[in-house]
Design a protein around this motif. Structure first.
Motif, mmCIF file in Angstrom:
data_model
loop_
_atom_site.group_PDB
_atom_site.id
_atom_site.type_symbol
_atom_site.label_atom_id
_atom_site.label_comp_id
_atom_site.label_asym_id
_atom_site.label_seq_id
_atom_site.Cartn_x
_atom_site.Cartn_y
_atom_site.Cartn_z
ATOM 1 N N LEU A 114 38.648 47.892 -12.160
ATOM 2 C CA LEU A 114 39.126 48.475 -10.907
ATOM 3 C C LEU A 114 38.088 49.425 -10.315
ATOM 4 C CD1 LEU A 114 42.843 49.220 -11.851
ATOM 5 C CD2 LEU A 114 42.009 47.405 -10.365
ATOM 6 N N HIS A 149 35.410 58.148 -13.956
ATOM 7 C CA HIS A 149 35.913 58.384 -12.597
ATOM 8 C C HIS A 149 35.324 59.671 -12.017
ATOM 9 C CE1 HIS A 149 38.905 55.189 -11.931
ATOM 10 N NE2 HIS A 149 39.057 55.207 -13.243
ATOM 11 N N SER A 171 40.805 49.442 -16.234
ATOM 12 C CA SER A 171 40.310 50.576 -15.443
ATOM 13 C C SER A 171 38.850 50.371 -15.057
ATOM 14 C CB SER A 171 40.473 51.869 -16.234
ATOM 15 O OG SER A 171 39.974 52.963 -15.514
ATOM 16 N N ARG A 223 46.179 46.778 -3.755
ATOM 17 C CA ARG A 223 45.625 47.562 -2.637
ATOM 18 C C ARG A 223 44.132 47.296 -2.473
ATOM 19 N NH1 ARG A 223 48.949 51.467 -0.245
ATOM 20 N NH2 ARG A 223 47.101 52.014 0.957
ATOM 21 N N LEU A 224 43.413 47.195 -3.585
ATOM 22 C CA LEU A 224 41.981 46.888 -3.495
ATOM 23 C C LEU A 224 41.769 45.471 -2.959
ATOM 24 C CD1 LEU A 224 40.643 48.474 -6.807
ATOM 25 C CD2 LEU A 224 40.191 49.247 -4.479
ATOM 26 N N LEU A 235 52.816 44.573 -1.368
ATOM 27 C CA LEU A 235 52.847 46.029 -1.421
ATOM 28 C C LEU A 235 54.140 46.582 -0.835
ATOM 29 C CD1 LEU A 235 49.145 46.823 -0.467
ATOM 30 C CD2 LEU A 235 50.228 47.190 -2.679
ATOM 31 N N THR A 282 49.708 47.575 -8.782
ATOM 32 C CA THR A 282 49.718 48.014 -7.382
ATOM 33 C C THR A 282 48.326 48.409 -6.898
ATOM 34 O OG1 THR A 282 51.998 48.788 -7.584
ATOM 35 C CG2 THR A 282 50.698 49.680 -5.775
ATOM 36 N N ARG A 283 47.595 49.140 -7.725
ATOM 37 C CA ARG A 283 46.255 49.559 -7.297
ATOM 38 C C ARG A 283 45.349 48.349 -7.088
ATOM 39 N NH1 ARG A 283 41.595 52.710 -10.638
ATOM 40 N NH2 ARG A 283 40.169 53.022 -8.901
ATOM 41 N N GLU A 285 36.169 49.001 -6.732
ATOM 42 C CA GLU A 285 36.190 50.031 -5.685
ATOM 43 C C GLU A 285 34.781 50.485 -5.330
ATOM 44 O OE1 GLU A 285 38.532 54.216 -4.692
ATOM 45 O OE2 GLU A 285 38.582 53.373 -6.713
ATOM 46 N N ALA A 338 54.891 50.303 -1.941
ATOM 47 C CA ALA A 338 53.592 50.961 -2.080
ATOM 48 C C ALA A 338 52.846 51.036 -0.747
ATOM 49 C CB ALA A 338 52.736 50.229 -3.108
#
Length: 406
Positions: free
Chosen positions: A162, A131, A159, A196-197, A218, A192-193, A166, A223
């Protein structure tokens, strides 16, 4: 507990030896076979000597064992020290990452990865490193760390997927983003992430139905704040409205839009969509229903345009309706303008002139002047028509002129 048991056993043994010694105070004889020699030793002295011997033997064995285990202890000490260094570097990497010092975070995480005693800290260090590299824009390091993460167990891949999703969205590489989002959803679809993506991906792909679905998820997870959710919903409803190509599609779209939105911000766009798909009587009905409630001037142009495609009788009814609205607001410039346009379309020159001049008195607009100029042309009054056009030109400021040129 074991120590307590040993104390009790030793205490009992001591008591037993004391009792035996009190009842039997004889000697202990040691016989040497070859010489047949006997050595007499007092029992109390023999017992004491045996105890001392056992203690000395125990200490000697402990000393020998300690000497033998010195290399192992040194190795364990070294591993423990390396593990402590790995934990310290991991803490520094985490603090640096959340402070926005991504280069420092990546360097500290790299130290953890180089440490052979990192153990389970290695997984977290990999996540921080990849990251951080992504935030720095270092694609080479990011790809290298992603390859290392790919070697981890399946559940630890979330991870990575994701981050890949992104990154692909940032590059507008939508096929790669879709594949990464699908891989992440296979591991934990309710994250949740991830949702959102998915919302971002569906928004950029102009998929209003999926956007509405993700917004609902969400909101259920708390969220997404109310203002952001409202913006996404309004966009989705407008997009559904724009995608409707016939009345059944429009009807389905209206079934998803709340009544308060239909009567509010989307009221005029709905009328325009009805006009676009040729539902002229429904346009008139829609405007007649909703204009008196809010007197939204944006509703008038679709109805006036729709009236052109209806029979003269229907056109007269519409004109009568608009004149009825004018009684409630006689100085409404927009109503007067549109009544003037309808009168012009019906070739009622005198009536059109009256409405347009009244509109100009309420609020002078270039549109009203230009329509009035056309009325004067039809009435063979070229001087007055030219005068209205000249007034329009004088009312255009240099800034407006530059804007129009752009």
């Amino acid at each position: 507990m074991k120590g307590l048991i040993w104390i009790i056993v030793l205490f009992a043994a001591a008591v037993g030896l004391t009792i035996v010694a009190q009842h039997y105070s004889g000697n202990v004889y040691i016989v040497i076979d070859q010489t047949q020699t006997q050595i007499a030793v007092n029992l109390h002295l023999f017992v004491g000597a045996m105890i001392v011997f056992v203690v000395l033997l125990y200490l000697l064995l402990r000393l020998i064992n300690g000497i033998i285990n010195i290399p192992g202890r040194v190795r364990r000490f070294g591993r423990s020290r390396q593990a402590h260094h790995a934990e310290t570097a991991l803490n520094k990497a985490g603090l640096a990452y959340f402070e926005g010092k991504f280069q420092h975070a990546e360097q500290e995480a790299a130290k953890v990865l180089e440490n052979k005693e990192a153990g389970h800290n290695r997984t977290l260090a990999l996540m921080l490193a990849v990251h951080s590299a992504d935030q720095m824009g270092d694609d080479a390091k990011r790809e290298g760390y992603l390859k290392e993460i790919a070697q981890l167990p399946h559940k630890a891949q979330l991870s990575r997927h994701l981050l890949e999703a992104e990154s692909a969205l940032n590059r507008q590489d939508y096929p790669a983003a879709e594949a990464a989002l699908a891989a992440a959803a296979a591991i934990n679809p309710k994250l949740t992430r991830l949702v959102r993506l998915q919302l971002r991906y569906m928004f950029e792909q102009n998929n209003p139905l999926e956007v509405l679905d993700r917004v609902a998820k969400l909101e259920k997870a708390s969220a997404l704040n109310a203002a952001e959710a409202a913006q996404y919903r309004e966009w989705a409803w407008r997009e559904l409205l724009a995608l409707a190509t016939d009345y059944p599609a429009l009807k389905a779209c209206l079934g998803r839009i709340p009544k308060e939105m239909q009567e509010g911000e989307l009221c005029a766009p709905i009328a325009e969509k009805m006009l676009q798909i040729g539902q002229y009587p429904r346009v008139v009905k829609w405007v007649k229903t909703h204009y008196p409630k809010h007197r939204n001037a944006q509703l008038l142009p679709p109805m006036i345009e729709a009236a052109r495609y209806l029979s003269p009788r229907e056109q007269q009814k519409i004109m009568d309706t608009v004149e009825g609205w004018l009684h409630d607001a006689p100085q409404d410039a927009a109503l007067l303008l549109h009544l003037g346009q309808m009168a012009y379309a019906k070739q009622l020159w005198g009536k059109a002139q009256g409405y347009l001049e009244a509109s100009l008195q309420a609020q002078a607009t270039p549109q009203a002047r230009l329509v009035l100029a056309k009325v004067f042309d039809e009435m063979d009054k070229p001087e007055q028509a030219e005068q209205q056009r000249q007034l329009v030109l004088t009312e255009i400021t240099p800034e407006d002129d530059e804007t129009a040129a752009e």
